[in-house]
Motif scaffolding. Sequence first.
Motif, PDB file in Angstrom:
ATOM      1  N   UNK A 296      45.616  66.679  22.694  1.00 32.63           N
ATOM      2  CA  UNK A 296      44.763  66.122  23.742  1.00 32.63           C
ATOM      3  C   UNK A 296      44.415  64.677  23.411  1.00 32.63           C
ATOM      4  N   UNK A 297      44.347  63.855  24.436  1.00 32.53           N
ATOM      5  CA  UNK A 297      43.992  62.450  24.253  1.00 32.53           C
ATOM      6  C   UNK A 297      42.516  62.351  23.911  1.00 32.53           C
ATOM      7  N   UNK A 298      42.219  61.915  22.703  1.00 28.33           N
ATOM      8  CA  UNK A 298      40.839  61.788  22.257  1.00 28.33           C
ATOM      9  C   UNK A 298      40.540  60.352  21.854  1.00 28.33           C
ATOM     10  N   UNK A 299      41.061  59.428  22.611  1.00 30.10           N
ATOM     11  CA  UNK A 299      40.736  58.024  22.393  1.00 30.10           C
ATOM     12  C   UNK A 299      39.287  57.789  22.802  1.00 30.10           C
ATOM     13  N   UNK A 300      38.789  56.585  22.504  1.00 32.75           N
ATOM     14  CA  UNK A 300      37.390  56.293  22.837  1.00 32.75           C
ATOM     15  C   UNK A 300      37.142  56.466  24.331  1.00 32.75           C
ATOM     16  N   UNK A 301      38.011  55.881  25.142  1.00 28.70           N
ATOM     17  CA  UNK A 301      37.823  55.966  26.595  1.00 28.70           C
ATOM     18  C   UNK A 301      37.896  57.411  27.077  1.00 28.70           C
ATOM     19  N   UNK A 302      38.792  58.201  26.466  1.00 34.12           N
ATOM     20  CA  UNK A 302      38.932  59.601  26.872  1.00 34.12           C
ATOM     21  C   UNK A 302      37.674  60.396  26.546  1.00 34.12           C
ATOM     22  N   UNK A 303      37.072  60.123  25.393  1.00 31.82           N
ATOM     23  CA  UNK A 303      35.856  60.846  25.017  1.00 31.82           C
ATOM     24  C   UNK A 303      34.693  60.457  25.921  1.00 31.82           C
ATOM     25  N   UNK A 304      34.599  59.172  26.275  1.00 30.19           N
ATOM     26  CA  UNK A 304      33.553  58.758  27.221  1.00 30.19           C
ATOM     27  C   UNK A 304      33.738  59.450  28.571  1.00 30.19           C
ATOM     28  N   UNK A 305      34.993  59.573  29.007  1.00 32.58           N
ATOM     29  CA  UNK A 305      35.264  60.267  30.267  1.00 32.58           C
ATOM     30  C   UNK A 305      34.880  61.740  30.148  1.00 32.58           C
ATOM     31  N   UNK A 306      35.131  62.303  28.963  1.00 34.14           N
ATOM     32  CA  UNK A 306      34.768  63.697  28.728  1.00 34.14           C
ATOM     33  C   UNK A 306      33.258  63.885  28.809  1.00 34.14           C
TER      34      UNK A 306
END
Length: 575
Positions: A296-306
């Motif tokens: 799963x994409x767990x980049x900074x932006x992805x975590x903020x979206x999460x």
Amino acid sequence: MSRRNPTGKGKQTGEDMPSDTHAISSSLSGIAVSPRTSKHAHRSSMEDDTVDEVELSLLGEEERREAAHGLDIEEQHVQPHSLSTEDKKAMVLLCVLYLIQGVPLGLALGSVPFILRENLSYSQLGTFALSGYPYSLKLLWSPIVDSVFIPSIGRRKSWIIPMQLIIGTLMLYISLNVQVLMDNASHHVGQLTFLFTSLVFFSATQDIAVDGWALTLLSPESLSYASTCQTIGLNTGFFASFTVFLAFNSEAFATKWGVPHLSLSGYLKFWCVMSYAVSLWLLFAKKERKEALSDVDLSISAVYKQIWAICKLRHVQLLILMHLFAKIGFAANEAATSLKMVEKGFLREDLAIAVLIDFPFQITGGWLAAKWSRGDHPLRPWLIAFWPRLGFALMATLIVYWFPRPPITMGFFIFLIIHTVFSSFASTVQFVGISAFHTRISDPLIGGTYMTLLNTFTNMGGTWPKWFVLKGVDLFSEATCKVKSGSTPLLTKGMSETDHSHQMLILLIVSECVSDAGKEACKAAGGECHIEKDGYYVVSGICMVFGAAFLVFYIIPTARRLQALPTSAWRVKMS
């Protein structure tokens, strides 16, 4: 530096994942709850169908389908087990790391305000209280901590080690300048607030990394003990910096008991050395195994979206609203009662001793609360403890109102200790109960961030009212300055006719005795401030009435519905 979150809180691999198990509680106690499961095995299928139908009514159509799908997952009953050696070592490490966090919090939220109280008004103390806000706002930068790290050092150690080194350096700097700052505190409120805000900020950042590490450092079945470590570590650090330090910082206490006098400068230098020592040990002696990479994409932006996706869930919004206003009922008690007691003559060292005696009871209360938080109703202890906390807040207000002239008797001192013990016991039950619930519903995929998301609003609910409470105490207070001219006391509340021009000037300057300027003018004129109306009682009454109403009409019905939801309802799919 890696920006991919090879995560998996929950995918335990390597050295950080002991094979045995224990649990995570958020305060002092072990909580035997499985944070990953969707429903409890001991429910009958008929009960599950009925409860789940009610639970899903809180969700949207798409979320309802996902949650219903999650209900089909079978859950095996977690058998009791003994802690492994690896788990025990992990718990000791977590307690030490949380201890280092608790030291700055005890200073910023405990002892320093008491030391400053003699020279600052409640409004200025309200400004200094802003130093505790970073601990409640760490959600804003937690995705960065979860996503950015140096692989060669370790995902969690990449943050924990530098944060502790910075904390130690800040403590060293404050220790070298504290005398100048404290001697003329009213002119250095801004600088003191900035320094302790920075200290709390770096402690909060370390907390994010430690929370995330706890979810992989401990085995899955033992996760409930993570909050046990947090409670023991944070509370020990907090009390060491608050009660223990205040006692040993008192010259009267040192003389009475024949112990060395402990200065703030010396205390800060000691913890500076401890922060450096633990950081070096982590760097060279503690190896952090790599966590399994996630698809799963767990980049900074992805975590903020999460985070945003989680916050859009209706039941999460209900939980957030509940957290933001749940602690208003006892906000005045926690922010101002102790300060008022000291103002009325209660010695700081006596207060410290009372809270110090209370500490073992808090530890015991945490373990008991952990047991009560098991099963289908993890929020039940949290709800029940609201009523005694409100009752003890009312009792504290009455204690301040009828506080005897010093010196206080031994009987009254024992009564204060008993009140402190029971009040803090109720507080501990609530802390452990809500932490157990958070651990239960957190998504291990973004462990540190998810826990931080939930804890942020809990902390904010106890932090944001403090500024308004302390400001309100001054706002609703009415005080006058009595200036003695010869043998005749002059009441200088407003403009008064006098034949002496110098007395007239004094009356103009000291027309009130609430603001800092008014107090200084009264003191300069050789007078004393006399409180006619204490805003503390007004603010305390407003808080308790609101707290009781909010509890009955919102918290109780909402909490009962939220704890009935399946674990899957708290998760969102990541791309």
